[in-house]
Design an enzyme around this catalytic site. Structure first.
Site, PDB file in Angstrom:
ATOM      1  N   SER A  39       0.813  -1.223   0.000  1.00 23.01           N
ATOM      2  CA  SER A  39       0.000   0.000   0.000  1.00 23.01           C
ATOM      3  C   SER A  39       0.844   1.270   0.000  1.00 23.01           C
ATOM      4  O   SER A  39       0.346   2.336   0.343  1.00 23.01           O
ATOM      5  CB  SER A  39      -0.930   0.015   1.216  1.00 23.01           C
ATOM      6  OG  SER A  39      -0.174   0.065   2.425  1.00 23.01           O
ATOM      7  N   SER A 108       2.791  -7.130   2.514  1.00 18.67           N
ATOM      8  CA  SER A 108       2.420  -6.040   3.418  1.00 18.67           C
ATOM      9  C   SER A 108       0.892  -5.910   3.495  1.00 18.67           C
ATOM     10  O   SER A 108       0.216  -6.810   3.987  1.00 18.67           O
ATOM     11  CB  SER A 108       3.095  -4.754   2.935  1.00 18.67           C
ATOM     12  OG  SER A 108       3.053  -3.755   3.908  1.00 18.67           O
ATOM     13  N   PHE A 109       0.320  -4.805   3.028  1.00 24.31           N
ATOM     14  CA  PHE A 109      -1.134  -4.673   2.912  1.00 24.31           C
ATOM     15  C   PHE A 109      -1.724  -5.871   2.173  1.00 24.31           C
ATOM     16  O   PHE A 109      -2.770  -6.412   2.545  1.00 24.31           O
ATOM     17  CB  PHE A 109      -1.452  -3.365   2.180  1.00 24.31           C
ATOM     18  CG  PHE A 109      -2.706  -3.372   1.353  1.00 24.31           C
ATOM     19  CD1 PHE A 109      -3.938  -3.122   1.924  1.00 24.31           C
ATOM     20  CD2 PHE A 109      -2.638  -3.619  -0.019  1.00 24.31           C
ATOM     21  CE1 PHE A 109      -5.101  -3.122   1.151  1.00 24.31           C
ATOM     22  CE2 PHE A 109      -3.790  -3.624  -0.796  1.00 24.31           C
ATOM     23  CZ  PHE A 109      -5.024  -3.370  -0.208  1.00 24.31           C
ATOM     24  N   ASP A 229      13.405  -4.690   8.559  1.00 19.13           N
ATOM     25  CA  ASP A 229      12.183  -4.000   8.137  1.00 19.13           C
ATOM     26  C   ASP A 229      11.819  -2.922   9.148  1.00 19.13           C
ATOM     27  O   ASP A 229      11.600  -3.206  10.328  1.00 19.13           O
ATOM     28  CB  ASP A 229      11.043  -5.017   8.020  1.00 19.13           C
ATOM     29  CG  ASP A 229       9.814  -4.472   7.305  1.00 19.13           C
ATOM     30  OD1 ASP A 229       9.627  -3.250   7.288  1.00 19.13           O
ATOM     31  OD2 ASP A 229       9.055  -5.295   6.764  1.00 19.13           O
ATOM     32  N   HIS A 257      11.974  -3.862   3.943  1.00 17.55           N
ATOM     33  CA  HIS A 257      10.571  -4.233   3.735  1.00 17.55           C
ATOM     34  C   HIS A 257      10.331  -4.906   2.387  1.00 17.55           C
ATOM     35  O   HIS A 257       9.292  -5.535   2.197  1.00 17.55           O
ATOM     36  CB  HIS A 257       9.700  -2.982   3.851  1.00 17.55           C
ATOM     37  CG  HIS A 257       8.239  -3.250   3.869  1.00 17.55           C
ATOM     38  ND1 HIS A 257       7.650  -4.150   4.737  1.00 17.55           N
ATOM     39  CD2 HIS A 257       7.212  -2.755   3.108  1.00 17.55           C
ATOM     40  CE1 HIS A 257       6.338  -4.184   4.526  1.00 17.55           C
ATOM     41  NE2 HIS A 257       6.059  -3.359   3.533  1.00 17.55           N
TER      42      HIS A 257
END
Length: 286
Positions: A39, A108-109, A229, A257
Site C-alpha cells: 500500500s 504487506s497490505f 524492516d 521491507h
C-alpha cells in the site's frame, strides 16, 4: 488513465472484477499464482513485482492486479475502501479469469488481504505466501506512519525508499522516479490520502483478522520477512508463523521491507520451491 499502455509497462490487461475495471498482469502458463501488492505511495502491481514475475512466469501462470485505489485500476468516485471491497475485487478477478483455486501471495497490505481472502474463501486458495505482512494487530510504526502520510515530492519519495530498503543502492533512481511519477497522476493522491488518514492505528486494526480465524487456517503457508524492516515489524511474521499450524518462516538478514526487490533471486527460489511442494502433496479436502 493518462499514460499510454504502449509505453508504460505498468499497464497490462483489463477486466471488470466485481464492478471495478481492473488493470492486471498475466504471464506464463501452468498453476495460477496471484500476487497482491502493498500500500505504499506510487505502488502498482508492476512496480512491486516486476523483478520476480518474469522468472516465476517460466514455471507458473503469474497474475498481478492493481487493487482498487492503486495503480491503473479505476477508482470509482463513491467507493468506500476496505477489506470487503478488496476481497470482493480479488474474488471477482478470479471468477472472470475462471480460476477456481490459486496460490495467493500477499506483500504487506496485500498480506492482510490474502489472509482475509483465505479465511473467507478457503477453497479458493491452495497455498499462501505472506511477505512483510499486515493482518495481525501491532502498534503503528514511525515507518508505516510516514508511508501512509506521504505527500508528493521527489525528495519525499527518496526518503521513503531509504526507509523501505536496507541498502538504498539496490533500488536506484529508476524506481524513485517511477514511484514519484505515479503519485502525481490525476486522482492518485486523493485516493491514497482517503484510504489511510490519521489517526492511522485504526487502519492497522481494521485490516487485522482475528487470531482465532488465523489459527484455523488449514493451508500450507510460507512467511517471509526482512530482519531490518522498519515499516512492518518482524514480530508480525513471528506471530503469523506461530498461529498458522502448517507454516514455515524465513527471516532474511540485511533486508528491509522489500524482500522481492532486495533479495529477488532468493525470493524466486523460495517461492518456486514452496509452490512446487504443493504439486507433490496429495490434495486434502479443506
Amino acid at each position: 488513465m493518462s499514460s499510454n499502455p504502449e509505453t508504460n509497462p505498468e499497464i497490462a490487461k483489463s477486466v471488470v472484477a466485481n464492478g471495478v475495471r481492473t488493470n492486471y498482469h498475466d504471464l506464463g502458463q501452468g498453476r495460477p499464482v496471484v500476487f497482491i501488492h502493498g500500500s505504499g505511495p506510487g505502488v502498482s502491481a508492476w512496480a512491486n513485482w516486476r523483478l520476480v514475475l518474469p522468472s516465476l512466469a517460466t514455471q507458473f501462470r503469474v497474475i498481478a492486479p492493481d487493487m482498487v485505489g492503486f495503480g491503473f485500476t479505476d477508482r470509482p468516485a463513491d467507493i468506500q475502501y476496505g477489506m470487503d471491497v478488496w476481497v470482493g475485487q480479488l474474488l471477482g478477478l478470479m471468477d472472470e479469469l475462471d480460476l477456481p483455486q490459486v496460490d495467493l501471495v500477499g506483500n504487506s497490505f496485500g498480506g492482510a488481504l490474502a489472509l482475509a481472502a483465505t479465511i473467507r474463501h478457503p477453497r479458493r486458495v491452495r497455498r499462501l505466501v505472506l511477505m512483510g505482512s499486515v493482518g495481525v494487530r501491532f502498534e503503528l510504526t514511525p515507518g508505516l506512519d510516514a508511508v501512509w502520510g506521504y505527500t508528493p515530492s521527489l525528495e519525499a519519495m527518496r526518503k521513503l525508499l531509504d526507509l523501505f530498503t536496507y541498502d538504498r543502492k539496490l533500488v536506484g533512481d529508476e524506481l524513485t522516479q517511477m514511484r514519484y511519477q505515479a503519485t502525481i497522476r490525476p486522482g492518485f493522491q486523493e485516493a491514497f490520502s482517503a484510504m489511510f488518514p490519521a489517526p492511522r492505528q485504526r487502519w492497522i486494526d481494521a485490516m487485522a483478522s482475528s487470531e482465532d480465524d488465523i489459527r484455523a487456517i488449514p493451508h500450507q503457508a510460507l512467511v517471509l520477512h526482512g530482519r531490518e524492516d522498519r515499516v512492518i515489524p518482524l514480530q508480525n511474521s513471528l506471530r503469523l508463523a506461530s498461529l498458522i499450524a502448517r507454516s514455515q518462516l524465513h527471516v532474511l538478514g540485511q533486508c528491509g521491507h522489500w524482500t522481492q526487490i532486495e533479495h529477488a533471486d532468493r525470493f524466486v527460489r523460495l517461492m518456486a520451491d514452496f509452490l512446487r511442494e504443493g504439486d507433490l502433496e496429495e490434495l486434502r479436502p479443506l
